[in-house]
Design a protein around this motif. Structure first.
Motif, mmCIF file in Angstrom:
data_model
loop_
_atom_site.group_PDB
_atom_site.id
_atom_site.type_symbol
_atom_site.label_atom_id
_atom_site.label_comp_id
_atom_site.label_asym_id
_atom_site.label_seq_id
_atom_site.Cartn_x
_atom_site.Cartn_y
_atom_site.Cartn_z
ATOM 1 N N PHE A 1 0.792 -1.220 0.000
ATOM 2 C CA PHE A 1 0.000 0.000 0.000
ATOM 3 C C PHE A 1 0.832 1.282 0.000
ATOM 4 N N MET A 2 2.023 1.258 0.560
ATOM 5 C CA MET A 2 2.861 2.458 0.487
ATOM 6 C C MET A 2 3.295 2.712 -0.947
ATOM 7 N N SER A 3 3.695 1.653 -1.641
ATOM 8 C CA SER A 3 4.054 1.789 -3.049
ATOM 9 C C SER A 3 2.824 2.112 -3.900
ATOM 10 N N TYR A 4 1.696 1.586 -3.514
ATOM 11 C CA TYR A 4 0.436 1.869 -4.221
ATOM 12 C C TYR A 4 0.140 3.363 -4.216
ATOM 13 N N LEU A 5 0.275 4.007 -3.072
ATOM 14 C CA LEU A 5 0.034 5.449 -2.998
ATOM 15 C C LEU A 5 1.036 6.208 -3.872
ATOM 16 N N ALA A 6 2.278 5.741 -3.888
ATOM 17 C CA ALA A 6 3.301 6.409 -4.687
ATOM 18 C C ALA A 6 3.064 6.238 -6.184
ATOM 19 N N THR A 7 2.271 5.228 -6.557
ATOM 20 C CA THR A 7 2.008 4.945 -7.972
ATOM 21 C C THR A 7 0.796 5.709 -8.500
ATOM 22 N N LEU A 8 0.041 6.365 -7.633
ATOM 23 C CA LEU A 8 -1.211 7.013 -8.039
ATOM 24 C C LEU A 8 -1.068 7.962 -9.229
ATOM 25 N N PRO A 9 -0.018 8.798 -9.300
ATOM 26 C CA PRO A 9 0.069 9.689 -10.474
ATOM 27 C C PRO A 9 0.095 8.934 -11.797
ATOM 28 N N VAL A 10 0.824 7.835 -11.850
ATOM 29 C CA VAL A 10 0.906 7.064 -13.088
ATOM 30 C C VAL A 10 -0.410 6.349 -13.368
ATOM 31 N N LEU A 11 -1.077 5.840 -12.344
ATOM 32 C CA LEU A 11 -2.366 5.176 -12.545
ATOM 33 C C LEU A 11 -3.396 6.147 -13.112
ATOM 34 N N ILE A 12 -3.427 7.349 -12.576
ATOM 35 C CA ILE A 12 -4.380 8.347 -13.058
ATOM 36 C C ILE A 12 -4.029 8.773 -14.477
ATOM 37 N N SER B 1 11.092 1.400 -14.071
ATOM 38 C CA SER B 1 11.088 1.330 -12.604
ATOM 39 C C SER B 1 12.120 0.346 -12.075
ATOM 40 N N LEU B 2 12.564 -0.577 -12.923
ATOM 41 C CA LEU B 2 13.597 -1.530 -12.501
ATOM 42 C C LEU B 2 14.933 -0.842 -12.264
ATOM 43 N N PHE B 3 15.089 0.361 -12.823
ATOM 44 C CA PHE B 3 16.344 1.104 -12.690
ATOM 45 C C PHE B 3 16.176 2.313 -11.765
ATOM 46 N N ALA B 4 15.215 2.210 -10.852
ATOM 47 C CA ALA B 4 14.907 3.337 -9.958
ATOM 48 C C ALA B 4 16.101 3.750 -9.109
ATOM 49 N N THR B 5 16.974 2.800 -8.800
ATOM 50 C CA THR B 5 18.121 3.124 -7.945
ATOM 51 C C THR B 5 19.106 4.069 -8.635
ATOM 52 N N PHE B 6 19.019 4.155 -9.958
ATOM 53 C CA PHE B 6 19.944 5.001 -10.704
ATOM 54 C C PHE B 6 19.342 6.364 -11.043
ATOM 55 N N LEU B 7 18.103 6.604 -10.640
ATOM 56 C CA LEU B 7 17.401 7.830 -10.997
ATOM 57 C C LEU B 7 17.259 8.731 -9.777
ATOM 58 N N THR B 8 17.049 10.007 -10.023
ATOM 59 C CA THR B 8 16.866 10.959 -8.941
ATOM 60 C C THR B 8 15.531 10.739 -8.241
ATOM 61 N N GLU B 9 15.510 10.995 -6.966
ATOM 62 C CA GLU B 9 14.296 10.794 -6.175
ATOM 63 C C GLU B 9 13.198 11.782 -6.524
ATOM 64 N N MET C 1 12.031 12.188 -9.461
ATOM 65 C CA MET C 1 11.239 11.595 -10.539
ATOM 66 C C MET C 1 10.155 10.701 -9.945
ATOM 67 N N PRO C 2 8.877 10.964 -10.255
ATOM 68 C CA PRO C 2 7.792 10.136 -9.715
ATOM 69 C C PRO C 2 7.953 8.649 -10.019
ATOM 70 N N LEU C 3 8.677 8.333 -11.094
ATOM 71 C CA LEU C 3 8.895 6.939 -11.454
ATOM 72 C C LEU C 3 9.581 6.163 -10.336
ATOM 73 N N THR C 4 10.393 6.839 -9.543
ATOM 74 C CA THR C 4 11.159 6.170 -8.483
ATOM 75 C C THR C 4 10.387 6.058 -7.176
ATOM 76 N N TRP C 5 9.283 6.755 -7.054
ATOM 77 C CA TRP C 5 8.604 6.842 -5.758
ATOM 78 C C TRP C 5 8.098 5.510 -5.216
ATOM 79 N N PRO C 6 7.525 4.617 -6.056
ATOM 80 C CA PRO C 6 7.098 3.324 -5.491
ATOM 81 C C PRO C 6 8.255 2.529 -4.887
#
Length: 238
Positions: free
Chosen positions: A149-160, A186-194, A196-201
């Motif tokens: 559910f924490m990752s779910y909330l972080a994914t809301l922008p992309v879902l919408i 999202s598999l490369f989230a560790t290499f991206l800046t925080e 970016m919403p893509l990294t939030w989940p």
């Protein structure tokens, strides 16, 4: 009006394969980690001997963002295709229900289905841990709920965004392509800046202050609802 529209949408998804997708995501992740721990049980239990449940959840959490992005994309596309494939938009929008209510009903349906999937992931994680012989009295219930559910909330922008695109385009190639790209990215989230919403989940589980990224996803998601609903209300839908 929105509840009436939601009730109608709930009936429309029967036999459309959406529930299969809702179950497939969490069961796939749990089965994959069951295989992982089953094949490397001695090694992994030794590695995580200080916190077996934490080790299991960390392994599961690595695949949650990609599952949320990919599953959310497919659910949004399938919900939109219920109307697109039957050319039912004109009949639907001719009913005494506002376009905003129609959009919000479909959004709520999508969010509910993803929430059910997250709940199944939490339940499946507990069952897998017990099958692996982890102690019931050590189950970290807070983390069990947080993993989905924490990752779910972080994914809301992309879902919408995905629902917005899926409803706006009859041809689902663009929305699905964007969703697939984001899920792979999202598999490369560790290499991206925080920032970016893509990294939030990913950061909603792994960051020192995960609540910030879940909160950011919730806030940005709420901000995206207004322009997406307004655009849908004004757009000519065939």
């Amino acid at each position: 009006m929105m509840l009436r529209a939601l009730s109608a949408d709930w009936l429309k998804i029967r036999g459309k394969g959406l529930w299969f997708l809702v179950f497939l995501g969490p069961l796939g992740i749990v089965a994959m980690q069951g295989l992982n721990f089953g094949l490397r049980y001695d090694y992994l239990t030794k590695q995580y001997s200080d916190d077996l449940w934490g080790g299991l959840l960390d392994n599961i959490a690595n695949f949650v963002p990609v599952a949320l992005y990919l599953g959310g994309t497919l659910l949004c596309s399938m919900i939109a295709n219920v109307e697109h494939q039957t050319s039912a938009w004109k009949q639907l929008l001719a009913l005494p229900v506002s376009r905003t209510a129609v959009f919000m009903a479909k959004l709520l349906l999508c969010l509910l289905l993803v929430a059910v999937s997250c709940l199944l992931l939490s339940a499946g994680s507990v069952i897998l841990g017990l099958i692996l012989g982890f102690k019931m009295d050590l189950v970290p219930w807070g983390d069990i709920l947080r993993i989905g559910f924490m990752s779910y909330l972080a994914t809301l922008p992309v879902l919408i965004l995905q629902l917005w695109l899926s409803l706006s385009f009859r041809n689902q190639t663009l929305p699905v392509s964007i969703g697939l790209t984001l899920s792979m990215g999202s598999l490369f989230a560790t290499f991206l800046t925080e920032f970016m919403p893509l990294t939030w989940p990913y950061l909603a589980w792994n960051a020192p202050n995960p609540i910030w990224f879940s909160g950011a996803g919730l806030l940005l998601g709420m901000l995206l609802i207004l322009p997406s609903a307004v655009h849908f209300a004004r757009k000519d839908v065939a």
